[in-house]
Design a protein around this motif. Structure first.
Motif, PDB file in Angstrom:
ATOM      1  N   LEU A 124       0.867  -1.181   0.000  1.00  0.00           N
ATOM      2  CA  LEU A 124       0.000   0.000   0.000  1.00  0.00           C
ATOM      3  C   LEU A 124       0.899   1.225   0.000  1.00  0.00           C
ATOM      4  O   LEU A 124       2.080   1.134   0.362  1.00  0.00           O
ATOM      5  N   TYR A 125       0.375   2.333  -0.441  1.00  0.00           N
ATOM      6  CA  TYR A 125       1.167   3.568  -0.469  1.00  0.00           C
ATOM      7  C   TYR A 125       0.456   4.695   0.263  1.00  0.00           C
ATOM      8  O   TYR A 125      -0.761   4.734   0.367  1.00  0.00           O
ATOM      9  N   ARG A 126       1.280   5.583   0.775  1.00  0.00           N
ATOM     10  CA  ARG A 126       0.745   6.810   1.358  1.00  0.00           C
ATOM     11  C   ARG A 126       0.524   7.764   0.193  1.00  0.00           C
ATOM     12  O   ARG A 126       1.405   7.937  -0.656  1.00  0.00           O
ATOM     13  N   TYR A 127      -0.660   8.362   0.119  1.00  0.00           N
ATOM     14  CA  TYR A 127      -0.992   9.168  -1.053  1.00  0.00           C
ATOM     15  C   TYR A 127      -1.285  10.616  -0.666  1.00  0.00           C
ATOM     16  O   TYR A 127      -2.053  10.880   0.266  1.00  0.00           O
ATOM     17  N   TYR A 128      -0.636  11.537  -1.372  1.00  0.00           N
ATOM     18  CA  TYR A 128      -0.777  12.973  -1.153  1.00  0.00           C
ATOM     19  C   TYR A 128      -1.446  13.558  -2.394  1.00  0.00           C
ATOM     20  O   TYR A 128      -0.762  13.845  -3.380  1.00  0.00           O
ATOM     21  N   PRO A 129      -2.769  13.760  -2.401  1.00  0.00           N
ATOM     22  CA  PRO A 129      -3.432  14.289  -3.599  1.00  0.00           C
ATOM     23  C   PRO A 129      -2.856  15.655  -3.978  1.00  0.00           C
ATOM     24  O   PRO A 129      -2.722  16.540  -3.118  1.00  0.00           O
ATOM     25  N   THR A 130      -2.468  15.802  -5.224  1.00  0.00           N
ATOM     26  CA  THR A 130      -1.836  17.016  -5.765  1.00  0.00           C
ATOM     27  C   THR A 130      -0.501  17.334  -5.074  1.00  0.00           C
ATOM     28  O   THR A 130       0.215  18.230  -5.486  1.00  0.00           O
ATOM     29  N   GLY A 131      -0.183  16.643  -4.016  1.00  0.00           N
ATOM     30  CA  GLY A 131       1.082  16.870  -3.313  1.00  0.00           C
ATOM     31  C   GLY A 131       1.147  18.175  -2.553  1.00  0.00           C
ATOM     32  O   GLY A 131       2.219  18.610  -2.115  1.00  0.00           O
ATOM     33  N   THR A 132       0.001  18.817  -2.360  1.00  0.00           N
ATOM     34  CA  THR A 132      -0.004  20.144  -1.739  1.00  0.00           C
ATOM     35  C   THR A 132       0.086  20.082  -0.221  1.00  0.00           C
ATOM     36  O   THR A 132       0.424  21.067   0.423  1.00  0.00           O
ATOM     37  N   ASP A 133      -0.257  18.944   0.338  1.00  0.00           N
ATOM     38  CA  ASP A 133      -0.188  18.786   1.785  1.00  0.00           C
ATOM     39  C   ASP A 133       0.975  17.851   2.105  1.00  0.00           C
ATOM     40  O   ASP A 133       1.228  16.901   1.372  1.00  0.00           O
ATOM     41  N   LEU A 134       1.685  18.125   3.172  1.00  0.00           N
ATOM     42  CA  LEU A 134       2.832  17.286   3.514  1.00  0.00           C
ATOM     43  C   LEU A 134       2.429  16.089   4.378  1.00  0.00           C
ATOM     44  O   LEU A 134       3.256  15.262   4.743  1.00  0.00           O
ATOM     45  N   VAL A 135       1.134  16.026   4.673  1.00  0.00           N
ATOM     46  CA  VAL A 135       0.602  14.887   5.427  1.00  0.00           C
ATOM     47  C   VAL A 135      -0.247  14.059   4.466  1.00  0.00           C
ATOM     48  O   VAL A 135      -1.110  14.608   3.774  1.00  0.00           O
ATOM     49  N   PRO A 136      -0.012  12.746   4.374  1.00  0.00           N
ATOM     50  CA  PRO A 136      -0.788  11.961   3.407  1.00  0.00           C
ATOM     51  C   PRO A 136      -2.266  11.907   3.762  1.00  0.00           C
ATOM     52  O   PRO A 136      -2.634  11.933   4.932  1.00  0.00           O
ATOM     53  N   SER A 137      -3.096  11.838   2.705  1.00  0.00           N
ATOM     54  CA  SER A 137      -4.545  11.761   2.913  1.00  0.00           C
ATOM     55  C   SER A 137      -5.039  10.331   2.974  1.00  0.00           C
ATOM     56  O   SER A 137      -6.084  10.057   3.558  1.00  0.00           O
ATOM     57  N   PHE A 138      -4.323   9.420   2.310  1.00  0.00           N
ATOM     58  CA  PHE A 138      -4.794   8.042   2.216  1.00  0.00           C
ATOM     59  C   PHE A 138      -3.644   7.068   2.405  1.00  0.00           C
ATOM     60  O   PHE A 138      -2.492   7.383   2.102  1.00  0.00           O
ATOM     61  N   TYR A 139      -3.988   5.883   2.862  1.00  0.00           N
ATOM     62  CA  TYR A 139      -3.073   4.753   2.858  1.00  0.00           C
ATOM     63  C   TYR A 139      -3.809   3.659   2.116  1.00  0.00           C
ATOM     64  O   TYR A 139      -4.789   3.103   2.622  1.00  0.00           O
ATOM     65  N   THR A 140      -3.405   3.403   0.881  1.00  0.00           N
ATOM     66  CA  THR A 140      -4.260   2.617  -0.016  1.00  0.00           C
ATOM     67  C   THR A 140      -3.407   1.901  -1.054  1.00  0.00           C
ATOM     68  O   THR A 140      -2.213   2.198  -1.207  1.00  0.00           O
ATOM     69  N   ASP A 141      -4.019   0.978  -1.792  1.00  0.00           N
ATOM     70  CA  ASP A 141      -3.328   0.393  -2.946  1.00  0.00           C
ATOM     71  C   ASP A 141      -4.017   0.780  -4.241  1.00  0.00           C
ATOM     72  O   ASP A 141      -3.781   0.208  -5.285  1.00  0.00           O
ATOM     73  N   MET A 142      -4.897   1.800  -4.160  1.00  0.00           N
ATOM     74  CA  MET A 142      -5.753   2.110  -5.310  1.00  0.00           C
ATOM     75  C   MET A 142      -6.173   3.572  -5.279  1.00  0.00           C
ATOM     76  O   MET A 142      -6.769   4.017  -4.309  1.00  0.00           O
ATOM     77  N   ILE A 143      -5.825   4.312  -6.308  1.00  0.00           N
ATOM     78  CA  ILE A 143      -6.339   5.678  -6.429  1.00  0.00           C
ATOM     79  C   ILE A 143      -7.067   5.829  -7.755  1.00  0.00           C
ATOM     80  O   ILE A 143      -6.771   5.121  -8.719  1.00  0.00           O
TER      81      ILE A 143
END
Ligand SMILES: [Cu+2]
Length: 343
Positions: A269-288
């Protein structure tokens, strides 16, 4: 004796039917608008204008970042100068035997990944060497006059300088914004713009994945899908990474025509930062799921070595080329070779 008979028999066949031996390597010959002659045994799609062809190496593109030519302004601000040249007459073999007329920034699809730090002055010297009008529209924050929409840059050497402060932090697409927009994007006029935070993200093995599609029969449906333009490339040339090393992928969806795309990672699974604008990940997922120009940053590490797929979970896309492999190697010494960036 038998061999001699076969050789004589073979030669007489060629003498009687000379076309047979030639037919196997039969090539089509095209005369281009500029009068040049092109030969290929593959299919040729879309008109040919010149014989110049694209040299694009998805391995090189994957980890290539352009930081520009550096200088310092009178007020102490970092200035980064880039040159981007548009052309619309290149031919790229996008799949074995399939030649496609691509429109390029700096000669490739996608164009260069340009990179700056938040607050830097980004100065892009744009030269349009194409035959049509083109622009560069950057996603992000900038003045209206730098938006690349209402000031089309004429072909055959037209120039414009885009200048703005880099921001916000994240990963942003850039693309041509001349109408009919669909045509300019589908032919390949896009690239990635990364804005790093002033306090850098942790060191990592970093890479760029542009999800794209190719409509080679012009029916506004894609015939091929890919990560970084060449269908199935990273399946045949797995991306080599190391166990327990931080991997950071800047992913941008540039697929036109299909409303959504997606990215599934195997065995992890990956930590996902939508648009990369936040330095804290929004999701921990294997699917976006990504719509047009939606993008973000993925971070992960593999604990176990081996081969792991990544692909669109929209199966049609993966079966038409949007699939790749991470080859994870157990190499504890590799930590000393971490990629430095932001210099
Ligand atoms: Cu354009």
């Amino acid at each position: 004796m038998l061999l001699v008979i076969f050789v004589i028999f073979g030669i007489s066949i060629i003498m009687i039917f000379p076309a047979i031996s030639e037919a196997q390597s039969e090539q089509k010959t095209f005369v281009t608008h500029s009068g040049a002659v092109v030969r290929t045994s593959g299919e040729v799609l879309d008109p040919l204008y010149t014989v110049s062809s694209v040299e694009f190496d998805p391995d090189q593109y994957l980890r290539n970042f352009e930081f520009g030519r550096l200088s310092i302004s009178e007020t102490g601000q970092t200035i980064r100068d880039y040159t981007i040249i548009a052309e619309d007459d290149k031919i790229q073999e996008i799949s074995p035997g399939i030649f496609y007329n691509v429109w390029t920034f700096n000669g490739t699809v996608p164009g260069p990944t340009i990179r700056a730090t938040e607050g830097d002055i980004v100065r892009v010297h744009f030269i349009n060497n194409g035959s049509k009008e083109h622009t560069i529209h950057f996603h992000g924050i900038h003045p209206a006059g730098m938006d690349g929409v209402f000031e089309p840059v004429g072909g055959n050497g037209g120039q414009f300088i885009y200048e703005f402060e880099a921001g916000p932090v994240g990963v942003h697409p850039y693309h041509c914004h001349v109408m009919p927009l669909e045509e300019h994007i589908v032919h390949g006029l896009y690239g990635v713009f990364i804005v790093d935070p002033k306090e850098k993200r942790p060191p990592a093995d970093e890479m760029v994945m542009v999800l794209n599609g190719l409509d080679t029969d012009f029916d506004t449906e894609n015939n091929f899908y890919a990560v970084n333009t060449i269908p199935f490339y990273y399946q045949h040339h797995p991306i080599q990474i190391n166990t327990n090393e931080l991997i950071r992928v800047y992913v941008v969806n540039m697929v036109e025509f299909d409303p959504i795309n997606n990215l599934h990672l195997h065995g992890n699974l990956y930590r996902y930062y939508p648009t990369g604008t936040d330095l804290v990940p929004s999701f921990y997922t294997d699917m976006i799921t990504l719509s047009q120009t939606e993008r973000g940053i993925m971070e992960f590490e593999y604990e176990y070595p081996g081969k792991y797929l990544f692909h669109a979970h929209k199966v049609e896309f993966s079966e038409k080329g949007w699939v790749g492999i991470f080859l994870v190697k157990d190499d504890p010494d590799k930590n000393s070779q971490k990629v430095e960036y932001g210099t």
